[in-house]
Design a protein around this motif. Structure first.
Motif, PDB file in Angstrom:
ATOM      1  N   GLY A  73       0.780  -1.233   0.000  1.00 45.37           N
ATOM      2  CA  GLY A  73       0.000   0.000   0.000  1.00 45.37           C
ATOM      3  C   GLY A  73       0.810   1.280   0.000  1.00 45.37           C
ATOM      4  N   GLY A  74       1.940   1.268   0.693  1.00 48.68           N
ATOM      5  CA  GLY A  74       2.744   2.468   0.781  1.00 48.68           C
ATOM      6  C   GLY A  74       2.235   3.465   1.799  1.00 48.68           C
ATOM      7  N   SER A  75       2.751   4.674   1.724  1.00 48.23           N
ATOM      8  CA  SER A  75       2.503   5.718   2.717  1.00 48.23           C
ATOM      9  C   SER A  75       1.037   6.043   2.925  1.00 48.23           C
ATOM     10  N   MET A  76       0.231   5.932   1.878  1.00 45.58           N
ATOM     11  CA  MET A  76      -1.158   6.387   1.968  1.00 45.58           C
ATOM     12  C   MET A  76      -2.154   5.274   2.276  1.00 45.58           C
ATOM     13  N   HIS A  77      -1.671   4.051   2.483  1.00 48.22           N
ATOM     14  CA  HIS A  77      -2.566   2.935   2.803  1.00 48.22           C
ATOM     15  C   HIS A  77      -2.081   2.274   4.090  1.00 48.22           C
ATOM     16  N   LEU A  78      -2.317   2.940   5.196  1.00 50.81           N
ATOM     17  CA  LEU A  78      -1.864   2.450   6.494  1.00 50.81           C
ATOM     18  C   LEU A  78      -3.017   1.779   7.225  1.00 50.81           C
ATOM     19  N   TYR A  79      -2.675   0.814   8.084  1.00 50.31           N
ATOM     20  CA  TYR A  79      -3.706   0.077   8.805  1.00 50.31           C
ATOM     21  C   TYR A  79      -3.139  -0.438  10.119  1.00 50.31           C
ATOM     22  N   ALA A  80      -3.870  -0.189  11.193  1.00 47.54           N
ATOM     23  CA  ALA A  80      -3.519  -0.735  12.506  1.00 47.54           C
ATOM     24  C   ALA A  80      -4.827  -1.017  13.236  1.00 47.54           C
ATOM     25  N   GLY A  81      -5.574  -1.974  12.715  1.00 45.64           N
ATOM     26  CA  GLY A  81      -6.914  -2.271  13.212  1.00 45.64           C
ATOM     27  C   GLY A  81      -6.959  -2.584  14.684  1.00 45.64           C
ATOM     28  N   GLU A  82      -5.952  -3.295  15.196  1.00 48.18           N
ATOM     29  CA  GLU A  82      -5.953  -3.666  16.612  1.00 48.18           C
ATOM     30  C   GLU A  82      -5.831  -2.449  17.514  1.00 48.18           C
ATOM     31  N   GLN A  83      -5.348  -1.342  16.957  1.00 51.91           N
ATOM     32  CA  GLN A  83      -5.224  -0.099  17.720  1.00 51.91           C
ATOM     33  C   GLN A  83      -6.393   0.851  17.466  1.00 51.91           C
ATOM     34  N   GLY A  84      -7.346   0.425  16.655  1.00 52.29           N
ATOM     35  CA  GLY A  84      -8.494   1.273  16.354  1.00 52.29           C
ATOM     36  C   GLY A  84      -8.328   2.126  15.119  1.00 52.29           C
ATOM     37  N   PHE A  85      -7.171   2.002  14.436  1.00 51.31           N
ATOM     38  CA  PHE A  85      -6.958   2.772  13.211  1.00 51.31           C
ATOM     39  C   PHE A  85      -7.307   1.877  12.023  1.00 51.31           C
ATOM     40  N   HIS A  86      -8.421   2.190  11.379  1.00 50.14           N
ATOM     41  CA  HIS A  86      -8.972   1.273  10.383  1.00 50.14           C
ATOM     42  C   HIS A  86      -8.635   1.640   8.942  1.00 50.14           C
ATOM     43  N   GLY A  87      -7.680   2.508   8.762  1.00 43.62           N
ATOM     44  CA  GLY A  87      -7.171   2.685   7.415  1.00 43.62           C
ATOM     45  C   GLY A  87      -7.120   4.116   6.939  1.00 43.62           C
ATOM     46  N   SER A  88      -6.268   4.310   5.935  1.00 44.97           N
ATOM     47  CA  SER A  88      -6.147   5.591   5.251  1.00 44.97           C
ATOM     48  C   SER A  88      -6.100   5.319   3.760  1.00 44.97           C
ATOM     49  N   VAL A  89      -6.567   6.289   2.984  1.00 47.32           N
ATOM     50  CA  VAL A  89      -6.562   6.146   1.526  1.00 47.32           C
ATOM     51  C   VAL A  89      -6.158   7.477   0.899  1.00 47.32           C
ATOM     52  N   PRO A  90      -5.676   7.469  -0.344  1.00 47.34           N
ATOM     53  CA  PRO A  90      -5.238   8.716  -0.975  1.00 47.34           C
ATOM     54  C   PRO A  90      -6.365   9.589  -1.515  1.00 47.34           C
ATOM     55  N   ILE A  91      -7.563   9.046  -1.678  1.00 44.29           N
ATOM     56  CA  ILE A  91      -8.664   9.810  -2.249  1.00 44.29           C
ATOM     57  C   ILE A  91      -9.106  10.891  -1.265  1.00 44.29           C
ATOM     58  N   VAL A  92      -9.063  12.144  -1.689  1.00 41.53           N
ATOM     59  CA  VAL A  92      -9.440  13.248  -0.813  1.00 41.53           C
ATOM     60  C   VAL A  92     -10.882  13.063  -0.345  1.00 41.53           C
ATOM     61  N   ALA A  93     -11.072  13.065   0.960  1.00 49.97           N
ATOM     62  CA  ALA A  93     -12.378  12.879   1.622  1.00 49.97           C
ATOM     63  C   ALA A  93     -12.891  11.455   1.506  1.00 49.97           C
ATOM     64  N   GLY A  94     -12.091  10.542   0.967  1.00 51.35           N
ATOM     65  CA  GLY A  94     -12.557   9.183   0.710  1.00 51.35           C
ATOM     66  C   GLY A  94     -12.897   8.387   1.950  1.00 51.35           C
ATOM     67  N   THR A  95     -12.248   8.671   3.078  1.00 51.71           N
ATOM     68  CA  THR A  95     -12.524   7.888   4.288  1.00 51.71           C
ATOM     69  C   THR A  95     -13.612   8.505   5.156  1.00 51.71           C
ATOM     70  N   ILE A  96     -14.057   9.710   4.813  1.00 52.98           N
ATOM     71  CA  ILE A  96     -15.095  10.341   5.648  1.00 52.98           C
ATOM     72  C   ILE A  96     -16.375   9.515   5.672  1.00 52.98           C
ATOM     73  N   PRO A  97     -16.916   9.090   4.526  1.00 59.84           N
ATOM     74  CA  PRO A  97     -18.134   8.264   4.586  1.00 59.84           C
ATOM     75  C   PRO A  97     -17.889   6.896   5.210  1.00 59.84           C
TER      76      PRO A  97
END
Length: 347
Positions: free
Chosen positions: A116-140
């Motif tokens: 995924g690289g820098s813009m696709h991070l995930y740490a589900g066990e810590q409550g961080f459920h992901g990041s994506v490069p699409i502007v505003a893409g994770t808001i919904p």
């Protein structure tokens, strides 16, 4: 609120932050986490500059206080989502440092298996459920998580971190609307660094404060100096607790300034038509790390010697994580499709 006033003036808020000695333990932890984020971002900047890291990297040097302040009141059961500039949120929530650097280097030990690289991070066990490069893409996505949290009735919240540029995307306004109507346990955190990717907010919008969008949807909001971790933390505490109490969503606008360009390690590129090196120099006086340390020193909570010891320990930790990530193996080519297609259980 329409305009930010002094909050957008780099000549204001440059003195040591005001602190409450009762919060000493948190403030020391917050300073160390901000230092860790800063050192990690600077390490990534060097990897980019040297060509070792080949994925696009969006750095948040100068914005560390927002993630750290908000994270104090989140837990592993919450559903937190980032954006293209989310190294800070990943680390503040407890994401593994070595897995972050390995991911940026494309190594199989990365938090997304190096795919995924820098813009696709995930740490589900810590409550961080992901990041994506699409502007505003994770808001919904965060709003959907808040809806699930409402049905779960476990007191958890959905959280979306995004920048001021995302406020110009229609999906944000749709998300604000449904969150308000359904009284979802949702927290919108906008890191207003005034420039989106390339252009000053005053040349993109009629007003420079984004909280007016929350007000239009009847959502309570706080507008704070985003480089003061104590101020961020207290505003976040109020909004998050309100959401946990089933009183509906909240909107936190934290005004800050990133020291580097939109993407990469340079200060003087991709930075808009009004931003100058002189302006960056002025904003650096609002450094969230230095201002917090000076306050701790002034209140005899931390000495310069102790600060330097923390800094050296963090530098060693980042350096070791980098070396481990550099030595880690690459993903195997034969696993490429397994990350894309689900197995049917047959040959």
């Amino acid at each position: 609120m329409l305009n930010l006033g002094d909050l957008a003036n780099p000549k204001k808020f440059i003195d040591p932050v005001h602190i409450d000695r009762a919060d000493s333990e948190f403030l020391i932890q917050a300073l160390c986490m901000m230092m860790l984020i800063r050192e990690t971002e600077q390490c990534i900047a060097e990897l980019v500059k040297s060509g070792i890291a080949n994925c696009p990297c969006h750095l948040a040097v100068g914005q560390e206080a927002i993630s750290v302040g908000v994270a104090r009141h989140l837990n592993k059961q919450d559903r937190v989502f980032g954006n293209h500039r989310s190294h800070a949120q990943y680390l503040a929530l407890g994401g593994d440092l070595e897995e972050l650097l390995a991911e940026i280097l494309g190594k199989v030990t990365g938090c997304s298996k190096g795919m995924g690289g820098s813009m696709h991070l995930y740490a589900g066990e810590q409550g961080f459920h992901g990041s994506v490069p699409i502007v505003a893409g994770t808001i919904p996505l965060a709003v959907g998580a808040a809806l699930a949290a409402k049905f779960d009735q476990q007191g958890s919240v959905g959280v979306a971190f995004f920048g001021d540029g995302a406020c110009e995307e229609g999906v944000l306004h749709e998300s604000l609307n449904i969150s308000s109507i359904m009284k979802l346990p949702m927290i919108f955190v906008v890191e207003n660094n005034l420039y989106s990717s390339h252009l000053d907010i005053q040349q993109r919008q009629p007003f420079d404060s984004t909280s007016r969008f929350a007000e239009a949807h009847g959502i309570p909001y706080e507008v704070v100096e985003g480089n003061d971790v104590g101020v961020v933390e207290k505003a976040a505490a109020k909004l998050i607790q309100r959401a946990r109490d089933n009183k509906g969503p909240g909107f936190l606008e934290a005004v800050t300034f990133r020291w580097l360009g939109h993407v990469g390690s340079n200060e003087d590129i991709d930075v808009g038509v009004r931003r100058s090196l002189e302006e960056i120099k002025a904003w650096k006086k609002r450094d969230p790390v230095q201002r917090l340390f000076l306050a701790l020193e002034k209140n005899e909570i931390m000495s310069q010697k102790e600060f330097q010891q923390h800094l050296q320990d963090i530098k060693k930790r980042v350096s070791q994580a980098k070396e481990n990530a550099l030595q880690a193996p690459w993903p195997k080519l034969e696993n490429l499709e397994s990350y894309v297609y689900a197995s049917t259980g047959s040959e």
